[in-house]
Scaffold this motif. Structure first.
Motif, PDB file in Angstrom:
ATOM      1  N   THR A   1       0.802  -1.167   0.138  1.00 31.90           N
ATOM      2  CA  THR A   1       0.143  -0.186  -0.022  1.00 31.90           C
ATOM      3  C   THR A   1       0.752   1.353  -0.145  1.00 31.90           C
ATOM      4  N   PRO A   2       0.138   2.391  -0.259  1.00 35.49           N
ATOM      5  CA  PRO A   2       0.975   3.463  -0.155  1.00 35.49           C
ATOM      6  C   PRO A   2       1.840   3.859   1.043  1.00 35.49           C
ATOM      7  N   LEU A   3       3.186   3.861   1.044  1.00 33.78           N
ATOM      8  CA  LEU A   3       4.002   3.904   2.443  1.00 33.78           C
ATOM      9  C   LEU A   3       3.513   5.205   3.050  1.00 33.78           C
ATOM     10  N   ASP A   4       3.160   6.412   2.438  1.00 38.82           N
ATOM     11  CA  ASP A   4       3.036   7.731   2.990  1.00 38.82           C
ATOM     12  C   ASP A   4       1.584   7.626   3.739  1.00 38.82           C
ATOM     13  N   GLU A   5       1.003   6.312   3.766  1.00 41.39           N
ATOM     14  CA  GLU A   5      -0.366   6.335   4.361  1.00 41.39           C
ATOM     15  C   GLU A   5      -0.287   5.139   5.379  1.00 41.39           C
ATOM     16  N   VAL A   6       0.658   4.602   5.628  1.00 43.85           N
ATOM     17  CA  VAL A   6       0.615   3.308   6.844  1.00 43.85           C
ATOM     18  C   VAL A   6       0.683   3.908   8.166  1.00 43.85           C
ATOM     19  N   GLU A   7       0.940   5.045   8.407  1.00 46.79           N
ATOM     20  CA  GLU A   7       1.044   5.726   9.735  1.00 46.79           C
ATOM     21  C   GLU A   7      -0.204   5.648  10.393  1.00 46.79           C
ATOM     22  N   ASN A   8      -1.162   5.560   9.349  1.00 53.98           N
ATOM     23  CA  ASN A   8      -2.709   5.496  10.086  1.00 53.98           C
ATOM     24  C   ASN A   8      -3.019   4.124  10.956  1.00 53.98           C
ATOM     25  N   PHE A   9      -2.383   3.068  10.373  1.00 55.18           N
ATOM     26  CA  PHE A   9      -2.494   1.810  11.266  1.00 55.18           C
ATOM     27  C   PHE A   9      -0.976   1.344  11.592  1.00 55.18           C
ATOM     28  N   ILE A  10       0.119   1.754  11.706  1.00 53.60           N
ATOM     29  CA  ILE A  10       1.284   1.091  12.107  1.00 53.60           C
ATOM     30  C   ILE A  10       2.096   2.371  12.885  1.00 53.60           C
ATOM     31  N   ASP A  11       2.682   1.650  13.819  1.00 52.96           N
ATOM     32  CA  ASP A  11       3.615   2.735  14.652  1.00 52.96           C
ATOM     33  C   ASP A  11       5.104   2.776  14.016  1.00 52.96           C
ATOM     34  N   LEU A  12       5.128   3.556  13.104  1.00 51.22           N
ATOM     35  CA  LEU A  12       6.428   3.723  12.444  1.00 51.22           C
ATOM     36  C   LEU A  12       7.640   3.958  13.512  1.00 51.22           C
ATOM     37  N   THR A  13       8.835   3.588  12.936  1.00 56.49           N
ATOM     38  CA  THR A  13       9.928   4.091  13.597  1.00 56.49           C
ATOM     39  C   THR A  13      10.254   5.529  13.089  1.00 56.49           C
ATOM     40  N   ASP A  14      11.048   6.289  13.646  1.00 59.67           N
ATOM     41  CA  ASP A  14      11.579   7.723  13.410  1.00 59.67           C
ATOM     42  C   ASP A  14      11.963   7.670  12.220  1.00 59.67           C
ATOM     43  N   THR A  15      12.864   6.573  11.672  1.00 56.67           N
ATOM     44  CA  THR A  15      13.356   6.538  10.373  1.00 56.67           C
ATOM     45  C   THR A  15      12.285   6.376   9.522  1.00 56.67           C
ATOM     46  N   GLU A  16      11.471   5.457   9.573  1.00 57.84           N
ATOM     47  CA  GLU A  16      10.413   5.173   8.524  1.00 57.84           C
ATOM     48  C   GLU A  16       9.612   6.630   8.353  1.00 57.84           C
ATOM     49  N   ARG A  17       9.180   7.113   9.581  1.00 56.07           N
ATOM     50  CA  ARG A  17       8.404   8.280   9.451  1.00 56.07           C
ATOM     51  C   ARG A  17       9.037   9.363   8.561  1.00 56.07           C
ATOM     52  N   THR A  18      10.323   9.660   9.037  1.00 57.66           N
ATOM     53  CA  THR A  18      11.035  10.572   8.164  1.00 57.66           C
ATOM     54  C   THR A  18      11.174  10.345   6.706  1.00 57.66           C
ATOM     55  N   PHE A  19      11.385   9.087   6.205  1.00 58.67           N
ATOM     56  CA  PHE A  19      11.414   8.718   5.016  1.00 58.67           C
ATOM     57  C   PHE A  19      10.274   8.622   4.336  1.00 58.67           C
ATOM     58  N   PHE A  20       9.260   8.115   4.952  1.00 52.75           N
ATOM     59  CA  PHE A  20       7.847   8.156   4.076  1.00 52.75           C
ATOM     60  C   PHE A  20       7.513   9.522   3.868  1.00 52.75           C
ATOM     61  N   LYS A  21       7.772  10.449   4.524  1.00 55.06           N
ATOM     62  CA  LYS A  21       7.086  11.977   4.251  1.00 55.06           C
ATOM     63  C   LYS A  21       7.783  12.654   3.236  1.00 55.06           C
ATOM     64  N   LYS A  22       8.838  11.978   2.521  1.00 53.45           N
ATOM     65  CA  LYS A  22       9.552  12.514   1.532  1.00 53.45           C
ATOM     66  C   LYS A  22       8.807  12.025   0.135  1.00 53.45           C
ATOM     67  N   ILE A  23       7.830  11.165   0.179  1.00 53.50           N
ATOM     68  CA  ILE A  23       7.164  10.343  -0.861  1.00 53.50           C
ATOM     69  C   ILE A  23       6.340  11.358  -1.527  1.00 53.50           C
ATOM     70  N   GLU A  24       6.333  11.785  -2.921  1.00 54.29           N
ATOM     71  CA  GLU A  24       5.387  12.659  -3.602  1.00 54.29           C
ATOM     72  C   GLU A  24       4.356  11.940  -4.381  1.00 54.29           C
ATOM     73  N   THR A  25       3.326  12.241  -4.331  1.00 54.97           N
ATOM     74  CA  THR A  25       2.318  11.832  -5.219  1.00 54.97           C
ATOM     75  C   THR A  25       1.386  12.975  -6.184  1.00 54.97           C
ATOM     76  N   LEU A  26       0.972  12.528  -7.239  1.00 60.71           N
ATOM     77  CA  LEU A  26       0.091  13.357  -8.242  1.00 60.71           C
ATOM     78  C   LEU A  26      -1.381  12.935  -7.793  1.00 60.71           C
ATOM     79  N   ASP A  27      -2.230  13.710  -7.914  1.00 61.28           N
ATOM     80  CA  ASP A  27      -3.787  13.583  -8.080  1.00 61.28           C
ATOM     81  C   ASP A  27      -3.910  13.589  -9.630  1.00 61.28           C
TER      82      ASP A  27
END
Length: 431
Positions: A268-294
């Motif tokens: 699934t989109p990695l920038d959305e998994v924070e909604n149901f997984i307790d991410l590590t600080d590293t994961e959270r930082t990295f996934f916020k770098k992901i960009e998408t288009l509408d």
């Protein structure tokens, strides 16, 4: 000689292969093309305890097909080329029919719906020269991009594609490529790093289009994944509340059940998994770098419109966000058209449909009925700076931590062939 000597010689001659535990319980989040391609490999390797969790009521992800007046229309992905080996092999295995795509002549109009001429003979010669001489030389120079994924990308390929095209004197060819980049919802060329373009428009893919080796699914591409899913354990409508990743076990909590697994594969989109997984600080930082288009698809019945597909190059820029960039006319005896637009996230659907309606009127047509409108969170990627600073290398180092593996469009490219090929190679390596 002692027994230990022979063991050492044997180990040197035949390096030991790590034996995977095929009895482990594997959870795959997402039953789209990536998740099901991964499940196929696990099944072939003998894994018997694999379960996919899908939040929708159907398989397929961005491969979504609908029927209107007994005809199939695609809301997402719909075409594969001959070099897309994974979907081809799955279609053969599950006896899902495919047929050659038949394309009529595309037309080009400006933002006001006025017809524009195509390239002159001189412009065509320049484009062919840039394609067969310069671009092929570029692909040869950066042939490492052919490997699955984006590890160790040459710094030359981290700049925006428009800048890369100018430097390499392929700007005319880049204008043609933009039909498939912006028109098909991937990017504006002054934003996307060149690496993604070379990955998407590699020579085997270009050759397939030149040889008319593009294919569609008469029963809809979603039907392929629905059929594949029938051979696997899939939980549809998965109401995942939380996933806990402890040292020894993955616990998936749903409204109605609590299940334990040994490994977790996220498609699934990695920038959305924070909604149901307790991410590590590293994961959270990295996934916020992901960009998408509408990227929006609007399927509607229109009268008095040319029975052809077409592009609107005037809208290939961020300033024209929310206006149609391409429309597709699939069935010759139908008045149903698929319109596509790149839009800023803050634009609501009503504004986009109004923009479309104004464009159709300028073309001399009239929208009679909107059958369906879909918003796709499209083309996950990272920008030039993050790509240059080793985003993918660092993400690779995170694979397997907390028994978690990352797959999906981000890892290779957002098209069926690229995502499924990467998924199968990755699973074959790590499981």
């Amino acid at each position: 000689m002692c027994l230990s000597y022979f063991k050492e010689k044997l180990a040197a001659s035949y390096p030991l292969t790590v034996i995977k535990n095929i009895n482990q319980r594997v959870a795959i989040i997402g039953a789209g093309a990536t998740g099901l391609a991964a499940a196929e490999v696990l099944q072939q390797k003998g894994y018997e305890h694999v379960k996919l969790f899908e939040r929708n009521s159907h398989a397929g992800g961005k491969c979504r097909s609908i029927v209107i007046e007994e005809k199939i229309y695609e809301l997402g992905a719909g075409v594969i080329t001959k070099n897309n080996t994974v979907p081809f092999s799955l279609a053969e295995k599950y006896q899902v029919p495919i047929k050659k795509a038949v394309y009529g002549e595309n037309i080009f109009v400006d933002e006001n719906g006025q017809f524009q001429s195509k390239w002159t003979c001189r412009e065509k010669l320049d484009i062919y020269w840039q394609l067969f001489v310069r671009y092929r030389a570029i692909l040869k120079k950066y042939q490492a991009i052919e490997r699955p994924g984006f590890l160790n990308i040459d710094p030359d390929l981290t700049v925006p594609f428009s800048q890369f095209a100018s430097k390499n004197k392929i700007t005319d060819l880049a204008d043609v490529f933009n039909l498939y980049l912006t028109g098909f919802g991937y990017c504006y060329s002054n934003h996307i790093p060149a690496a993604y373009v070379l990955k998407y428009l590699d020579w085997p893919t270009i050759r397939c289009f030149m040889k008319n080796q593009a294919y569609v699914f008469p029963d809809g591409i979603q039907n392929l994944w629905v059929r594949v899913a029938q051979d696997h354990t899939v939980q549809y409508g998965a109401d995942i509340k939380h996933i806990a990743r402890n040292t020894d076990v993955i616990t998936i909590e749903r409204e109605s059940a609590l299940e334990e697994f040994d490994s977790l594969i996220l498609t699934t989109p990695l920038d959305e998994v924070e909604n149901f997984i307790d991410l590590t600080d590293t994961e959270r930082t990295f996934f916020k770098k992901i960009e998408t288009l509408d990227y929006k698809t609007i399927l509607c019945t229109v009268k008095n419109l040319p029975k052809k597909s077409g592009f609107i190059p005037d809208n290939f820029c961020a300033e024209r966000s929310g206006h149609p960039v391409f429309w597709y006319y699939r069935h010759a005896d139908s008045n149903v058209y698929s319109f596509y637009m790149l839009a800023a996230m803050m634009l609501n659907q009503e504004v986009v449909i109004e923009n479309l309606n104004k464009f159709v009127v300028k073309m001399g047509g009239e929208i009679e009925f909107v059958h369906q409108a879909v918003d796709w969170k499209y083309f996950p990627h990272v920008g030039t700076r993050d790509l240059r600073e080793g985003f993918y290398e660092q993400l690779a180092n995170m694979q397997g931590q907390k028994n978690t593996y990352y797959l999906g469009e981000l890892l290779n490219f957002s098209c069926i062939g690229a995502t499924t090929d990467y998924a199968q190679k990755f699973i074959a390596k790590h499981f």
